[in-house]
Design a protein around this motif. Structure first.
Motif, PDB file in Angstrom:
ATOM      1  N   THR A  23      34.503  60.949  39.769  1.00 23.97           N
ATOM      2  CA  THR A  23      33.892  59.834  39.054  1.00 23.97           C
ATOM      3  C   THR A  23      34.821  58.625  39.036  1.00 23.97           C
ATOM      4  N   TRP A  24      34.311  57.504  39.521  1.00 30.25           N
ATOM      5  CA  TRP A  24      35.064  56.246  39.468  1.00 30.25           C
ATOM      6  C   TRP A  24      34.801  55.581  38.121  1.00 30.25           C
ATOM      7  N   ILE A  25      35.876  55.262  37.427  1.00 26.03           N
ATOM      8  CA  ILE A  25      35.770  54.639  36.101  1.00 26.03           C
ATOM      9  C   ILE A  25      36.274  53.200  36.249  1.00 26.03           C
ATOM     10  N   ILE A  26      35.352  52.251  36.046  1.00 23.68           N
ATOM     11  CA  ILE A  26      35.604  50.878  36.492  1.00 23.68           C
ATOM     12  C   ILE A  26      35.473  49.860  35.369  1.00 23.68           C
ATOM     13  N   ASP A  27      36.482  49.035  35.215  1.00 25.00           N
ATOM     14  CA  ASP A  27      36.347  47.819  34.400  1.00 25.00           C
ATOM     15  C   ASP A  27      36.490  46.644  35.362  1.00 25.00           C
ATOM     16  N   PRO A  28      35.386  45.948  35.675  1.00 25.93           N
ATOM     17  CA  PRO A  28      35.447  44.903  36.705  1.00 25.93           C
ATOM     18  C   PRO A  28      36.342  43.730  36.308  1.00 25.93           C
ATOM     19  N   ILE A  29      36.312  43.371  35.019  1.00 30.59           N
ATOM     20  CA  ILE A  29      37.294  42.406  34.499  1.00 30.59           C
ATOM     21  C   ILE A  29      37.746  42.913  33.138  1.00 30.59           C
ATOM     22  N   ASP A  30      38.958  43.447  33.084  1.00 31.65           N
ATOM     23  CA  ASP A  30      39.539  43.818  31.799  1.00 31.65           C
ATOM     24  C   ASP A  30      40.336  42.604  31.342  1.00 31.65           C
ATOM     25  N   GLY A  31      39.949  42.082  30.180  1.00 28.04           N
ATOM     26  CA  GLY A  31      40.510  40.807  29.743  1.00 28.04           C
ATOM     27  C   GLY A  31      39.517  39.686  30.024  1.00 28.04           C
ATOM     28  N   THR A  32      38.256  39.944  29.688  1.00 26.13           N
ATOM     29  CA  THR A  32      37.214  38.927  29.938  1.00 26.13           C
ATOM     30  C   THR A  32      37.451  37.668  29.104  1.00 26.13           C
ATOM     31  N   ALA A  64      50.090  40.630  21.851  1.00 24.99           N
ATOM     32  CA  ALA A  64      48.663  40.924  22.049  1.00 24.99           C
ATOM     33  C   ALA A  64      48.215  40.065  23.220  1.00 24.99           C
ATOM     34  N   LEU A  65      48.221  40.652  24.412  1.00 25.02           N
ATOM     35  CA  LEU A  65      48.041  39.846  25.634  1.00 25.02           C
ATOM     36  C   LEU A  65      46.604  39.819  26.133  1.00 25.02           C
ATOM     37  N   GLY A  66      45.747  40.719  25.631  1.00 30.90           N
ATOM     38  CA  GLY A  66      44.322  40.604  25.914  1.00 30.90           C
ATOM     39  C   GLY A  66      43.763  41.426  27.055  1.00 30.90           C
ATOM     40  N   SER A  67      44.553  42.354  27.600  1.00 28.10           N
ATOM     41  CA  SER A  67      44.006  43.278  28.602  1.00 28.10           C
ATOM     42  C   SER A  67      44.672  44.641  28.411  1.00 28.10           C
ATOM     43  N   ALA A  68      43.881  45.606  27.984  1.00 26.60           N
ATOM     44  CA  ALA A  68      44.420  46.945  27.747  1.00 26.60           C
ATOM     45  C   ALA A  68      45.070  47.511  29.013  1.00 26.60           C
ATOM     46  N   ALA A  69      44.386  47.364  30.140  1.00 23.66           N
ATOM     47  CA  ALA A  69      44.902  47.950  31.385  1.00 23.66           C
ATOM     48  C   ALA A  69      46.233  47.307  31.777  1.00 23.66           C
ATOM     49  N   LEU A  70      46.318  45.993  31.657  1.00 24.87           N
ATOM     50  CA  LEU A  70      47.595  45.327  32.002  1.00 24.87           C
ATOM     51  C   LEU A  70      48.671  45.633  30.970  1.00 24.87           C
ATOM     52  N   ASN A  71      48.287  45.758  29.704  1.00 18.86           N
ATOM     53  CA  ASN A  71      49.268  46.152  28.688  1.00 18.86           C
ATOM     54  C   ASN A  71      49.921  47.477  29.106  1.00 18.86           C
TER      55      ASN A  71
END
Ligand code: IPD
Length: 277
Positions: free
Chosen positions: A86-95, A195-202
């Motif tokens: 299963t591919w789990i996708i956030d197309p833009i994390d930090g919208t 608090a930078l606004g993107s969980a994935a980048l954090n």
């Protein structure tokens, strides 16, 4: 096998670059903004278009695979993780960052097989940083190995990252503020909170040793799935808020460069309830 994982990882990188170009081109352009469940939960045409492109890529390359995508779930699809790849996708994390031209958004792509996360790719197209990992093979940023920091064993030695998130119920915000206050005051005395606004980048910043830990209540599986692989492969750890093994559907995460620090943060935090994904 390992060859399959290499192929999945390579295809995730290929499509993250293509999606990244789309996001980069749209970054400074006029945007049509819509909201989802909350007035503070934004979505743009680029989120939807990017998700479509990523899904179509994998559908073509790997027809039997399944998908969980932020915008598909927002559109009514089930958020159901099975044993099927299963591919789990956030197309833009930090919208919100994307909408405001704060250059800290990414495409986040993870692959789970038998519910185990095996590939993670997080690409920030504005800063051109590609974080990636394959289970058991280490984590990289733009092809170079990265390592999480083991320097902070106490919260008082740590630079923390956390977020407010999109929903603004008073009880939830009280819980978030109470946790934050506790961590910055004696005896914990965190060195700083971002608090930078993107969980994935954090999470990638923790993986790269740029921050010591990140925690958040209210995140979704697509925000953290790729980050979990990258943090782990960089030598760090992700847990649930009670110090239990991380559960991507549980809407909470604490990750850190070291297990001691991670567990100290878990002990300091008071859980904030959320409905599971
Ligand atoms: C959001 C970002 C944000 C976090 C929210 C997420 P989105 O993801 O990761 O940092 O605080 O919890 O929902 O909506 O921009 O993909």
């Amino acid at each position: 096998g390992k060859d399959d994982l290499d192929l999945y990882h390579q295809e995730a990188i290929n499509i993250a670059k293509i999606a990244g170009k789309l996001v980069r081109d749209a970054f400074y352009a006029e945007k049509n903004i819509d909201t989802k469940d909350h007035k503070t939960d934004l979505v743009t045409e680029t989120d939807q278009e990017t998700e479509r492109i990523i899904k179509n890529h994998f559908k073509e390359k790997f027809p039997p695979h399944s998908f969980i995508g932020e915008e598909s779930v927002a559109g009514g699809e089930k958020c159901n993780l099975t044993d099927n790849p299963t591919w789990i996708i956030d197309p833009i994390d930090g919208t919100t960052n994307f909408v405001h031209k704060f250059p800290f958004s990414c495409i986040s792509i993870a692959l789970a097989i038998n519910k185990e996360l095996v590939v993670g790719v997080v690409y920030n197209p504005t800063l051109d940083e590609m974080f990636s990992a394959i289970a058991g093979c280490g984590a990289k940023c733009n092809g170079k190995p990265i390592k999480a920091s083991k320097n902070a064993t106490e919260i008082s030695q740590a630079l923390l990252i956390t977020e407010i998130g999109a929903s603004r119920e008073q009880d939830r915000i009280n819980g978030i503020m109470d946790n934050l206050q506790k961590l910055v005051l004696e005896p914990y005395l965190a060195r700083g909170v971002r608090a930078l606004g993107s969980a994935a980048l954090n999470m990638c910043f923790v993986a790269a040793g740029r921050a010591d830990a990140y925690y958040e209540f209210g995140i979704h599986c697509w925000d953290v799935a790729a980050g979990i692989v990258i943090v782990k492969e960089a030598g760090g750890i992700s847990l649930g808020a009670a110090g239990d093994p991380v559960d991507i559907m549980a809407r909470e995460i604490v990750c850190a460069g070291s297990e001691v620090l991670c567990k100290k943060i878990c002990s300091a935090l008071t859980s904030i309830p959320h409905v599971r994904d």
